[in-house]
Design an enzyme around this catalytic site. Structure first.
Site, short mmCIF file in Angstrom:
data_model
loop_
_atom_site.label_atom_id
_atom_site.label_comp_id
_atom_site.label_asym_id
_atom_site.label_seq_id
_atom_site.Cartn_x
_atom_site.Cartn_y
_atom_site.Cartn_z
N ARG A 100 0.85 -1.20 0.00
CA ARG A 100 0.00 0.00 0.00
C ARG A 100 0.89 1.25 0.00
NH1 ARG A 100 -1.44 1.95 4.67
NH2 ARG A 100 -2.24 0.04 5.60
N TYR A 145 -15.87 17.46 -15.69
CA TYR A 145 -16.36 16.08 -15.60
C TYR A 145 -17.39 15.92 -14.47
CZ TYR A 145 -16.34 11.13 -14.41
OH TYR A 145 -16.73 9.85 -14.09
N ASP A 171 -6.54 18.74 -14.69
CA ASP A 171 -6.90 17.39 -15.11
C ASP A 171 -6.54 17.26 -16.59
OD1 ASP A 171 -8.22 15.08 -16.02
OD2 ASP A 171 -9.74 15.24 -14.45
N LYS A 226 -8.02 6.08 -19.07
CA LYS A 226 -8.29 6.60 -20.41
C LYS A 226 -7.06 6.42 -21.30
CE LYS A 226 -12.29 7.64 -18.60
NZ LYS A 226 -12.18 7.87 -17.19
N1 PLP Z 1 -11.30 13.14 -14.91
C1 PLP Z 1 -11.87 13.12 -16.13
C2 PLP Z 1 -11.67 14.27 -17.06
C3 PLP Z 1 -12.65 12.02 -16.52
O1 PLP Z 1 -13.21 12.02 -17.73
C4 PLP Z 1 -12.83 10.95 -15.60
C5 PLP Z 1 -13.67 9.79 -15.96
O2 PLP Z 1 -14.32 9.77 -16.97
C6 PLP Z 1 -12.23 11.03 -14.34
C7 PLP Z 1 -11.47 12.13 -14.02
C8 PLP Z 1 -12.43 9.93 -13.32
O3 PLP Z 1 -11.66 8.81 -13.65
P1 PLP Z 1 -12.02 7.30 -13.26
O4 PLP Z 1 -13.24 6.93 -14.02
O5 PLP Z 1 -10.78 6.56 -13.67
O6 PLP Z 1 -12.25 7.26 -11.79
#
Ligand code: PLP
Length: 402
Positions: free
Chosen positions: A52, A104, A176, A201
């Site tokens: 961890r 998001y 992000d 992604k």
């Molecule tokens: N940030 C963005 C721009 C996203 O599109 C997403 C998910 O679609 C996330 C964060 C969250 O990621 P996760 O689905 O891997 O938890």
């Protein structure tokens, strides 16, 4: 690590950890799944104690992502959302966070949750509105949260300008970078203090891992994040890290084809009479095109578009697509289609969606690596199902021609 940084970005991703195994000479770094590690003796832990806290496979992935983003290091987390949550753990009660109003849906939901609990104060603001942005910055946020391109409308925000403005108001900046990946945008070089990824992604790129990462510019901030990730238990699994590193090796090659295909898809949709609007920063008439050209190394593989509002049009379009799977997520080799209002952004209430510009007719494509001719054929057939002859009239009507 230093040797890795002497290489160019594409080479860094391919060469990370190659030949590092001293026991067998394995070319590819082996996976270490062990949860725990033997002490060298009483009160003498080795470099690794417990997975961890630290794990060699996860470390390898973190170092590689940090090298690609130009950060001091990275904490690899179990999902993109746990990366977001990790950053929020930096805030103290009463601290304020400023975020754009069109990000998001999952991030929006978590920020709302923290705010409703009274743990932090959150402002959601239209970053294109200078007066609203100025007022929000005057409230002295501790952190400014930016997503560019935004999910799902692909709005582009000027990262260098926003970072400088935020710093001038005493705020730190988290970006992000999920939609572009470090192959196409490096926010730290533009002034960001932290970069967040859903590695689910493009970084992994094969839709078979859920993961995340936080990259820090500054070693002291990295240390705080690593300590918090261990304390809260947000770190990613070794097997996921292994797969993500495997996917990441082809990142820049994949991004080239994603972008090439996305460009063709966006240009095709922009010309089609059934389509009311296309959002793709690579198109010259996109409002963020010039900023994207300046701050990005490419326009990416995401395209959003809106059909003309007619009953059943969205369902008719989506049903029967052969090369675009109706599913959450993005950034994998396969093409996906999402309907943000009922899927990725369902966590936003209707009013917040309307404010952000997310309509019921909006569809989001993650354009994959298929032969683009198949993708275009598929879209054309779907648009035929919507009935483009009627739509020509809708367009003419809108233009006042009939
Ligand atoms: N940030 C963005 C721009 C996203 O599109 C997403 C998910 O679609 C996330 C964060 C969250 O990621 P996760 O689905 O891997 O938890």
């Amino acid at each position: 690590m230093t040797a890795l940084r002497a290489l160019r970005s594409t080479t860094r991703a391919v060469r990370a950890g190659i030949g590092s195994d001293r026991t067998t000479g394995a070319v590819m770094p082996p996976i270490t799944l062990s949860a725990t590690y033997a002490f060298a003796g009483f009160n003498r832990p080795g470099a690794y104690e417990y997975s961890r806290t630290r794990n060699p496979t996860r470390d390898q992935l973190g170092e590689t992502i940090a090298a690609l983003e130009g950060g001091a290091g990275a904490v690899v987390t179990s999902s993109g959302m746990s990366a977001v949550a990790l950053v929020l753990h930096l805030l103290s009660p009463g601290d304020r966070l400023l975020a754009q109003h069109d990000g998001y849906g999952g991030t929006y939901r978590l920020l709302r949750h923290y705010a409703e609990k009274g743990w932090i104060d959150v402002d959601f603001v239209d970053f294109c509105d200078p007066a609203a942005l100025g007022e929000a910055l005057a409230r002295r946020p501790a952190w400014v949260w930016i997503e560019s391109p935004s999910n799902p409308l692909l709005r582009i925000y000027d990262l260098a300008r926003l970072a400088a403005l935020s710093h001038a108001h005493g705020a730190q900046v988290a970006v992000d970078n999920t939609f572009l990946s470090p192959a196409l945008q490096q926010p730290i070089a533009l002034g960001a203090d932290l970069v967040i990824h859903s590695t689910t992604k493009y970084l992994n790129g094969h839709s078979d891992v859920v993961g995340g990462a936080v990259v820090a510019k500054d070693p002291a901030l990295l240390e705080r994040l690593a300590g918090l990730a261990n304390a809260v238990g947000l770190t990613g699994a070794p097997f996921d890290s292994y797969l993500t590193l495997r996917g990441l090796r082809t990142l820049s090659a994949r991004m080239r084809v994603h972008e090439e295909n996305a460009h063709s898809v966006a240009a095709f949709l922009a010309e089609h009479p059934s389509v009311a609007r296309v959002h793709y920063p690579g198109l010259a008439d996109h409002p963020g095109h010039e900023i994207a050209k300046r701050q990005q190394a490419g326009y990416g593989g995401m395209v959003s578009f809106e059909l003309h509002p007619r009953p059943g049009a969205v369902e008719r379009f989506v049903q029967g697509l052969a090369c675009f799977t109706l599913a959450e997520s993005l950034g994998g080799v396969e093409s996906l289609i999402a309907h943000p209002a009922t899927m990725t952004h369902a966590a936003m209430d209707e009013e917040a969606r309307a404010r952000a510009g997310i309509t019921s007719e909006l569809l989001r494509l993650s354009v994959g690596l298929e032969d683009v001719r198949d993708l275009l054929d598929d879209l054309e057939q779907a648009l035929d199902r919507v009935g483009w002859e009627d739509a020509t009239e809708v367009k003419r009507e809108a233009a006042g021609v009939i």
